[in-house]
Design a protein around this motif. Structure first.
Motif, PDB file in Angstrom:
ATOM      1  N   GLU A  21      47.493  33.933  69.377  1.00  0.00           N
ATOM      2  CA  GLU A  21      48.657  34.867  68.825  1.00  0.00           C
ATOM      3  C   GLU A  21      49.072  34.410  67.453  1.00  0.00           C
ATOM      4  OE1 GLU A  21      52.122  34.982  71.192  1.00  0.00           O
ATOM      5  OE2 GLU A  21      51.130  35.371  72.954  1.00  0.00           O
ATOM      6  N   LEU A  22      49.131  32.926  67.089  1.00  0.00           N
ATOM      7  CA  LEU A  22      49.442  32.291  65.677  1.00  0.00           C
ATOM      8  C   LEU A  22      48.350  32.620  64.938  1.00  0.00           C
ATOM      9  CD1 LEU A  22      51.173  30.691  63.994  1.00  0.00           C
ATOM     10  CD2 LEU A  22      49.823  28.524  65.024  1.00  0.00           C
ATOM     11  N   GLU A  23      47.084  32.548  65.183  1.00  0.00           N
ATOM     12  CA  GLU A  23      45.986  32.961  64.577  1.00  0.00           C
ATOM     13  C   GLU A  23      45.799  34.396  64.071  1.00  0.00           C
ATOM     14  OE1 GLU A  23      40.933  32.842  64.788  1.00  0.00           O
ATOM     15  OE2 GLU A  23      42.178  32.089  66.528  1.00  0.00           O
ATOM     16  N   GLN A  24      46.366  35.395  64.869  1.00  0.00           N
ATOM     17  CA  GLN A  24      46.683  36.635  64.384  1.00  0.00           C
ATOM     18  C   GLN A  24      47.704  37.016  63.545  1.00  0.00           C
ATOM     19  OE1 GLN A  24      44.501  39.322  65.677  1.00  0.00           O
ATOM     20  NE2 GLN A  24      43.462  37.548  66.515  1.00  0.00           N
ATOM     21  N   VAL A  25      48.746  36.084  63.527  1.00  0.00           N
ATOM     22  CA  VAL A  25      49.786  36.295  62.590  1.00  0.00           C
ATOM     23  C   VAL A  25      48.994  35.714  61.301  1.00  0.00           C
ATOM     24  CG1 VAL A  25      51.905  35.418  61.749  1.00  0.00           C
ATOM     25  CG2 VAL A  25      51.477  36.040  64.168  1.00  0.00           C
ATOM     26  N   ASN A  26      48.323  34.648  61.340  1.00  0.00           N
ATOM     27  CA  ASN A  26      48.012  33.973  60.145  1.00  0.00           C
ATOM     28  C   ASN A  26      46.884  35.111  59.409  1.00  0.00           C
ATOM     29  OD1 ASN A  26      49.030  31.568  59.729  1.00  0.00           O
ATOM     30  ND2 ASN A  26      47.710  30.519  61.286  1.00  0.00           N
ATOM     31  N   LYS A  27      46.058  35.632  60.178  1.00  0.00           N
ATOM     32  CA  LYS A  27      45.082  36.824  59.627  1.00  0.00           C
ATOM     33  C   LYS A  27      45.561  37.653  59.025  1.00  0.00           C
ATOM     34  CE  LYS A  27      41.040  35.994  62.675  1.00  0.00           C
ATOM     35  NZ  LYS A  27      40.270  36.572  63.986  1.00  0.00           N
ATOM     36  N   ARG A  28      46.910  38.323  59.507  1.00  0.00           N
ATOM     37  CA  ARG A  28      47.667  39.295  58.842  1.00  0.00           C
ATOM     38  C   ARG A  28      48.220  38.815  57.513  1.00  0.00           C
ATOM     39  NH1 ARG A  28      51.867  41.228  63.393  1.00  0.00           N
ATOM     40  NH2 ARG A  28      52.727  42.384  61.627  1.00  0.00           N
ATOM     41  N   LEU A  29      48.847  37.686  57.451  1.00  0.00           N
ATOM     42  CA  LEU A  29      49.179  36.984  56.415  1.00  0.00           C
ATOM     43  C   LEU A  29      48.241  36.956  55.260  1.00  0.00           C
ATOM     44  CD1 LEU A  29      51.845  34.609  57.780  1.00  0.00           C
ATOM     45  CD2 LEU A  29      52.285  36.416  56.071  1.00  0.00           C
ATOM     46  N   VAL A  30      47.059  36.361  55.316  1.00  0.00           N
ATOM     47  CA  VAL A  30      45.963  36.142  54.752  1.00  0.00           C
ATOM     48  C   VAL A  30      45.531  37.421  54.264  1.00  0.00           C
ATOM     49  CG1 VAL A  30      43.647  35.550  54.587  1.00  0.00           C
ATOM     50  CG2 VAL A  30      45.241  33.978  55.733  1.00  0.00           C
ATOM     51  N   GLY A  31      45.370  38.621  55.345  1.00  0.00           N
ATOM     52  CA  GLY A  31      45.248  39.708  54.690  1.00  0.00           C
ATOM     53  C   GLY A  31      46.256  40.534  53.788  1.00  0.00           C
ATOM     54  N   SER A  32      47.268  40.037  53.377  1.00  0.00           N
ATOM     55  CA  SER A  32      48.177  40.484  52.586  1.00  0.00           C
ATOM     56  C   SER A  32      47.655  41.127  51.140  1.00  0.00           C
ATOM     57  CB  SER A  32      49.230  39.276  51.982  1.00  0.00           C
ATOM     58  OG  SER A  32      50.045  39.912  51.153  1.00  0.00           O
TER      59      SER A  32
END
Length: 677
Positions: free
Chosen positions: A416-427
């Motif tokens: 779940e944390l990895e998914q949040v990080n991916k969303r933030l990196v994809g900003s």
């Protein structure tokens, strides 16, 4: 000891000569409030106290990669650079009272600005005046100041909001800070140095013994030297890893501060922070169940041998045939009956009769039973062991399931944390994406380092256990070996001294920790509201120097307390540090606090404002008007503890004026919720 007055001359933001007279406890008025916006010089006042007393040019919180701190007033330096370039003299003068004697300490700096713009500063002179004597020798002045307030514990009388926040966050930074604090409170520097010297001497003596010995004793000595080297290397690697973890935690904090400025990703950032905290908590829970499983190590080998036990049991039963273990007839009795030709009931019989043949058969069986008595004992023990292992197998299966369940929880949260990080990196923002990518790499590095540290700790424990076993073996071998007796006795004496000294240090540390726990628990009870006191029973400093709170059932409860309770816990611990350092429940020293009210509820804040004046002889409060407003000033006025009030007002960029006001109601510009008042 209390501070009467501090005078600044061209020091930091304070252009020209300015001074502050502190409340000195007259009529129980011990509180000095210094109010100013951030950047106006609140921390500069405490910076001046440490510079004046110890010549410190940087504070503890400056050790995070910031540029060199300039202490001389920048405006004055600019004026000098545009004029005669004679340099600028700045100074701090502190007037204090210790055990009824008035001391005046003055420390002076000389600074000038080069044509390139680089600023050069150096301490020019220091003087200590008391009882009409003037001392100018730097070392003598420092020795006298240390007698009043030991330099090792100076940092436990000033606390800012950042330190208050981090003290209850389970991190290597927290553990390191608490460990350093406890070591400073011990005040046994020379004893620790002596322990280190003894360790080196013991190492040399062991090496000399190894060179002059032979046989098994020589081999075991070599084994000990290698094991000691591995312990030393592991401790070095672990210390390096812990320092690296502190640096990574600081870097993460810096990145988070930058990311917090991007409002559009605020919710995702909060979500990530929440997920990370959950992951950390689950990892702690996972390690606990793994440790619980590891307690089974001594049983595992027996469980693996269970099939072999069944084979042995079957073979024993086959060898023993149909013999009954319950045949309790005594062999000597049977042999007497056969010799006397008389039955146990008194009836006579002849050799060759049916009765004689039956007794001979019974004699043979009993002789067989006696011969195989050890088989019965072994069979009984095997049956008991099999019964014991049957229960342990079920318990092991349960523990394994528990470990697997916790591991799945950790892995699920990590995904779940990895998914949040991916969303933030994809900003959409490149800067946000770069920051988040850097943060992800830093966080992963931190996780890997923590895992490596856990493995190192396990290895270290094994090597320490091995060290104890080797030392026991050496004692036996020393008696049997023809070793150099004088050298062996010398090494044995050094080893005993080292063991004794290490024990003394640990025992002393244990007592200091116990004092800290007791003082912190008592302080916390006074600061918590009724609900908090019902849920939080005591404070514990764990073996790794992290702080834990226990509930009424003696169970860990830190993960369940609120942000406000965390801050109250931190303040309780900070105050306990100061109390133990001062060796008194009431601090006979000034206590400086910078923005301590950040997340306190109304009740917690009221408790703090009532509590600290009871345990302090002098309290200097550095605040902004956002946290010290009408309500807080009213509480101080009601408690009759507020003696002095100063406001720091900006005159021009880099210049602050200290303005004294009578204690009174302070009207905040901004409320806690952000609204204008």
């Amino acid at each position: 000891m209390f501070v009467r007055k501090i005078t600044f001359e061209n020091f930091r933001q304070f252009y020209g000569e300015q001074q502050i007279e502190f409340a000195q406890g007259v009529n129980d008025r011990i509180v000095t409030v210094i109010l100013g916006e951030n950047g106006r010089g609140k921390t500069g006042i405490y910076r001046g106290v440490l510079f004046g007393l110890y010549g410190d040019r940087a504070l503890e919180q400056d050790s995070d990669g910031k540029e060199d701190i300039i202490l001389t007033n920048i405006k004055k330096l600019e004026e000098d650079a545009k004029g005669a370039r004679q340099g600028v003299t700045s100074s701090v003068t502190i007037e204090l009272v210790h055990e009824g004697t008035v001391y005046t300490i003055k420390r002076t700096l000389l600074a000038y600005q080069e044509e390139s713009g680089k600023i050069i500063e150096q301490i020019k002179e220091v003087s200590l005046t008391y009882k009409e004597q003037v001392i100018t020798d730097k070392e003598q002045v420092q020795a006298m100041v240390n007698d009043m307030l030991d330099e090792r514990v100076k940092n436990y009388f000033f606390f800012d909001g950042e330190r208050i926040e981090r003290l209850t966050r389970a991190s290597d930074q927290q553990r390191k800070e608490i460990a350093v604090g406890i070591r400073n409170l011990l005040k046994i520097d020379e004893l620790i140095k002596s322990e280190s010297v003894l360790q080196q001497l013991n190492k040399k003596l062991l090496s000399d013994l190894e060179k002059t010995s032979t046989g098994d004793y020589k081999k075991k000595l070599k084994e000990q030297l290698v094991n000691d080297e591995q312990i030393e290397q592991l401790q070095y690697v672990m210390n390096e890893a812990k320092d690296k973890l502190v640096a990574l935690e600081t870097e993460l904090k810096t990145i988070d501060a930058k990311l917090s400025t991007y409002k559009e990703d605020e919710q995702l950032l909060l979500l990530r922070k929440s997920k990370e905290e959950m992951v950390e908590q689950k990892r702690v829970e996972y390690m606990k169940v793994v440790e619980h499983l590891q307690q089974f190590n001594q049983v595992l080998s027996l469980i693996m041998a269970k099939d072999a036990l069944y084979v042995v049991k079957s073979q024993l039963e086959h060898v023993m045939g149909t013999m009954s273990e319950k045949e309790e007839i005594d062999l000597a009795l049977i042999q007497k009956l056969l010799h006397d030709l008389t039955c146990i009931c008194g009836t006579s019989f002849n050799k060759g009769s049916k009765e004689y043949a039956q007794l001979q058969s019974l004699e043979s069986r009993v002789e067989n039973r006696v011969a195989k008595q050890e088989h019965y004992v072994l069979l009984t023990e095997i049956n008991q062991l099999i019964g014991y292992l049957d229960g342990k197998e079920a318990e092991l299966a349960h523990r394994l399931e528990h470990v697997q369940a916790k591991q799945q929880e950790v892995e699920g949260l990590e995904q779940e944390l990895e998914q949040v990080n991916k969303r933030l990196v994809g900003s959409d923002s490149n800067e946000i994406a770069q920051l988040n990518q850097k943060r992800t790499f830093t966080y992963e590095e931190k996780v890997h380092l923590e895992h490596a540290l856990t493995l190192h700790e396990s290895d270290l424990d094994e090597h320490k256990q091995m060290k104890e076993q080797i030392e026991l073996a050496l004692r036996d071998l020393r008696v049997k070996s023809g070793v150099h007796e004088k050298l062996a006795k010398k090494q044995e004496a050094v080893q005993k001294s080292l063991t004794c000294m290490s024990h003394m240090i640990k025992e002393f540390e244990r007592k200091v920790v116990a004092e800290l726990e007791q003082a912190c628990t008592e302080n916390l009870a006074k600061l918590l509201d009724e609900s908090g006191r019902m849920n939080i029973h005591s404070v514990q400093v764990k073996n790794d120097y992290s702080i834990e709170v226990l509930n009424s059932y003696g169970r860990s409860f830190l993960a369940n307390i609120s942000q406000g309770q965390r801050q109250v816990l931190s303040l309780s611990f900070i105050t306990a540090l100061a109390q133990v350092a001062g060796n008194s429940a009431k601090l006979d020293l000034p206590l400086f606090m910078d923005t301590p009210f950040g997340r306190l509820s109304s009740q917690h804040e009221e408790n703090l404002l009532s509590f600290l004046p009871q345990v302090c002889s002098q309290w200097v409060l550095l605040v902004t008007d956002r946290e010290f407003g009408e309500r807080e000033s009213e509480l101080f006025l009601q408690n009759r503890c507020w003696g002095k009030f100063y406001m720091l007002e900006s005159v021009e960029p880099g210049v602050t004026q200290i303005i004294q006001r009578p204690p009174g109601i302070v009207r905040s510009r901004v409320s806690r919720s952000g609204g204008v008042q």
